[in-house]
Design a protein around this motif. Sequence first.
Motif, mmCIF file in Angstrom:
data_model
loop_
_atom_site.group_PDB
_atom_site.id
_atom_site.type_symbol
_atom_site.label_atom_id
_atom_site.label_comp_id
_atom_site.label_asym_id
_atom_site.label_seq_id
_atom_site.Cartn_x
_atom_site.Cartn_y
_atom_site.Cartn_z
ATOM 1 N N ILE A 4 5.465 -9.062 1.971
ATOM 2 C CA ILE A 4 6.828 -8.542 1.796
ATOM 3 C C ILE A 4 7.685 -9.520 0.981
ATOM 4 C CG2 ILE A 4 8.813 -7.479 2.965
ATOM 5 C CD1 ILE A 4 7.135 -7.026 5.398
ATOM 6 N N CYS A 5 7.235 -10.774 0.853
ATOM 7 C CA CYS A 5 7.944 -11.722 -0.026
ATOM 8 C C CYS A 5 7.969 -11.200 -1.462
ATOM 9 C CB CYS A 5 7.279 -13.099 -0.021
ATOM 10 S SG CYS A 5 7.338 -13.940 1.565
ATOM 11 N N ARG A 6 7.043 -10.270 -1.793
ATOM 12 C CA ARG A 6 7.007 -9.708 -3.145
ATOM 13 C C ARG A 6 7.523 -8.270 -3.158
ATOM 14 N NH1 ARG A 6 1.957 -9.090 -5.328
ATOM 15 N NH2 ARG A 6 0.903 -9.250 -3.320
ATOM 16 N N CYS A 7 8.228 -7.901 -2.112
ATOM 17 C CA CYS A 7 8.791 -6.553 -2.012
ATOM 18 C C CYS A 7 9.712 -6.266 -3.192
ATOM 19 C CB CYS A 7 9.567 -6.467 -0.693
ATOM 20 S SG CYS A 7 10.690 -5.082 -0.563
ATOM 21 N N PRO A 45 16.960 -8.514 -1.968
ATOM 22 C CA PRO A 45 17.466 -9.191 -0.769
ATOM 23 C C PRO A 45 16.438 -9.267 0.368
ATOM 24 C CG PRO A 45 19.145 -7.725 -1.640
ATOM 25 C CD PRO A 45 17.891 -7.467 -2.438
ATOM 26 N N TYR A 46 15.604 -8.239 0.515
ATOM 27 C CA TYR A 46 14.580 -8.257 1.561
ATOM 28 C C TYR A 46 13.512 -9.311 1.211
ATOM 29 C CZ TYR A 46 11.443 -6.051 5.108
ATOM 30 O OH TYR A 46 10.641 -5.773 6.191
ATOM 31 N N ALA A 47 13.112 -9.325 -0.057
ATOM 32 C CA ALA A 47 12.096 -10.283 -0.489
ATOM 33 C C ALA A 47 12.596 -11.718 -0.298
ATOM 34 C CB ALA A 47 11.732 -10.030 -1.958
ATOM 35 N N ARG A 48 13.863 -11.967 -0.638
ATOM 36 C CA ARG A 48 14.401 -13.329 -0.514
ATOM 37 C C ARG A 48 14.512 -13.757 0.948
ATOM 38 N NH1 ARG A 48 17.442 -11.426 -4.991
ATOM 39 N NH2 ARG A 48 19.237 -10.794 -3.744
#
Lengths: 94, 340
Positions: B157-160, B164-167
Amino acid sequence: MSEDWPLYEVFIRSRSGLEHKHVGSLHAADARMAIEHARDVYTRRQEGVSLWVVRSADIIASDPEEADALFEPARDKVYRHPTFYAIPEEVKNL
Amino acid sequence: MYTQALDTHGKEPAPAVSGESAAQAQRFQARVDAEDKIEPKDWMPDAYRHTLIRQISQHAHSEIVGMLPEGNWITRAPSLKRKAVLIAKVQDEGGHGMYLYSAAETLGISRAQMFEQLLSGTAKYSSIFNYPTLTWADVGAIGWLVDGAAIMNQIPICRCSYGPYARAMVRICKEESFHQRQGFEIMLTLAQGSGAQRAMAQDALNRWWWPSIMMFGPSDADSRHTAQSMRWKIKRFSNDELRQKFIDITVPQAQFLGLSIPDRELRFDPGTQHYLIGPIDWNEFHAVLKGNGPCNRERLEARRTADEAGRWVREAAAAHAVKQHRRTPQAAGGMEPEAS
């Protein structure tokens, strides 16, 4: 359902000499609480030496719809970069 | 922690809502396909927005509820060191919840709305937190297995596609690795200890193994949202792929501890180079999700009590802020007195 406290954006200077960088946001009743919450939420591992908090409502952001109008004009001005210019290899210190 | 197949709750997102032009949707998908990140003010399909709000808020709730099982052991940690570590870990989970609520708010839902959904029981959170922490070894097993499964889920999910979600997830994953290692170290200490301590570690593994396996959500055949979430690059791997990765790395760790995985059918398959597990009891999974796990009611009750008991503090802070603002509007910032 209760009202949320104002939203603040949090910026951290990771060490002296560097600029403050945006890290996230949080809710607080006032500026002092925003600083204290920012300390707890965003600097549990020595991430910073200084904090800025800014009320999110006070930030004026550019509109993504305007991105082309704002930034496109710079795209064809590659002559603003030093790599645009061909300099003979034997010429030094340029 | 702690996301699981939180994408399995709620209704199927509608592929295209009227009013959204096909051209906009096409441009959006092209950006996603090109691994461009979507930011809060960018145009996005309603279904993408709603899927993210649901997933991120439920992920945030999981972090907040996830503080409870471990918090149960803070006062009874076996040493000052373990106590300090556990406090730091539980504080991290609270922080992770805050990062995630902030990320969800960028999509247009308020913090108060999300809290309301959690407290009223309409929002889901990870099923794993509805199991009790009966012994100190459970704190070790949670760090090792539950945080381990969470890391497996969260790293992609870090690459979502949603910035803002990824960060938030990058920040969370950095902190999560300490959680898993401290958990494994607790298990290792117990596994190398007295007979009673080894038995306690084995008992914790027996109880946490299957719930951890279930954290990855329903099998791919039954996971309704996987395909759309993958097209949107919210999700990068299927539930079964992530589950298998987790099993493959965890079984050797259990062997190192000298503990046995509570699955008689578990075997290594030389052909595929994977550990194959026996059948998962999906009835248990669905029962816990529906609210009938061992601790569902207790967890929600604890959150409601905390909300209620903290009300006067919030009200006092708000009143103080208004008073400060009246005195020195420039310095205080924050809440303004209501216009009268």
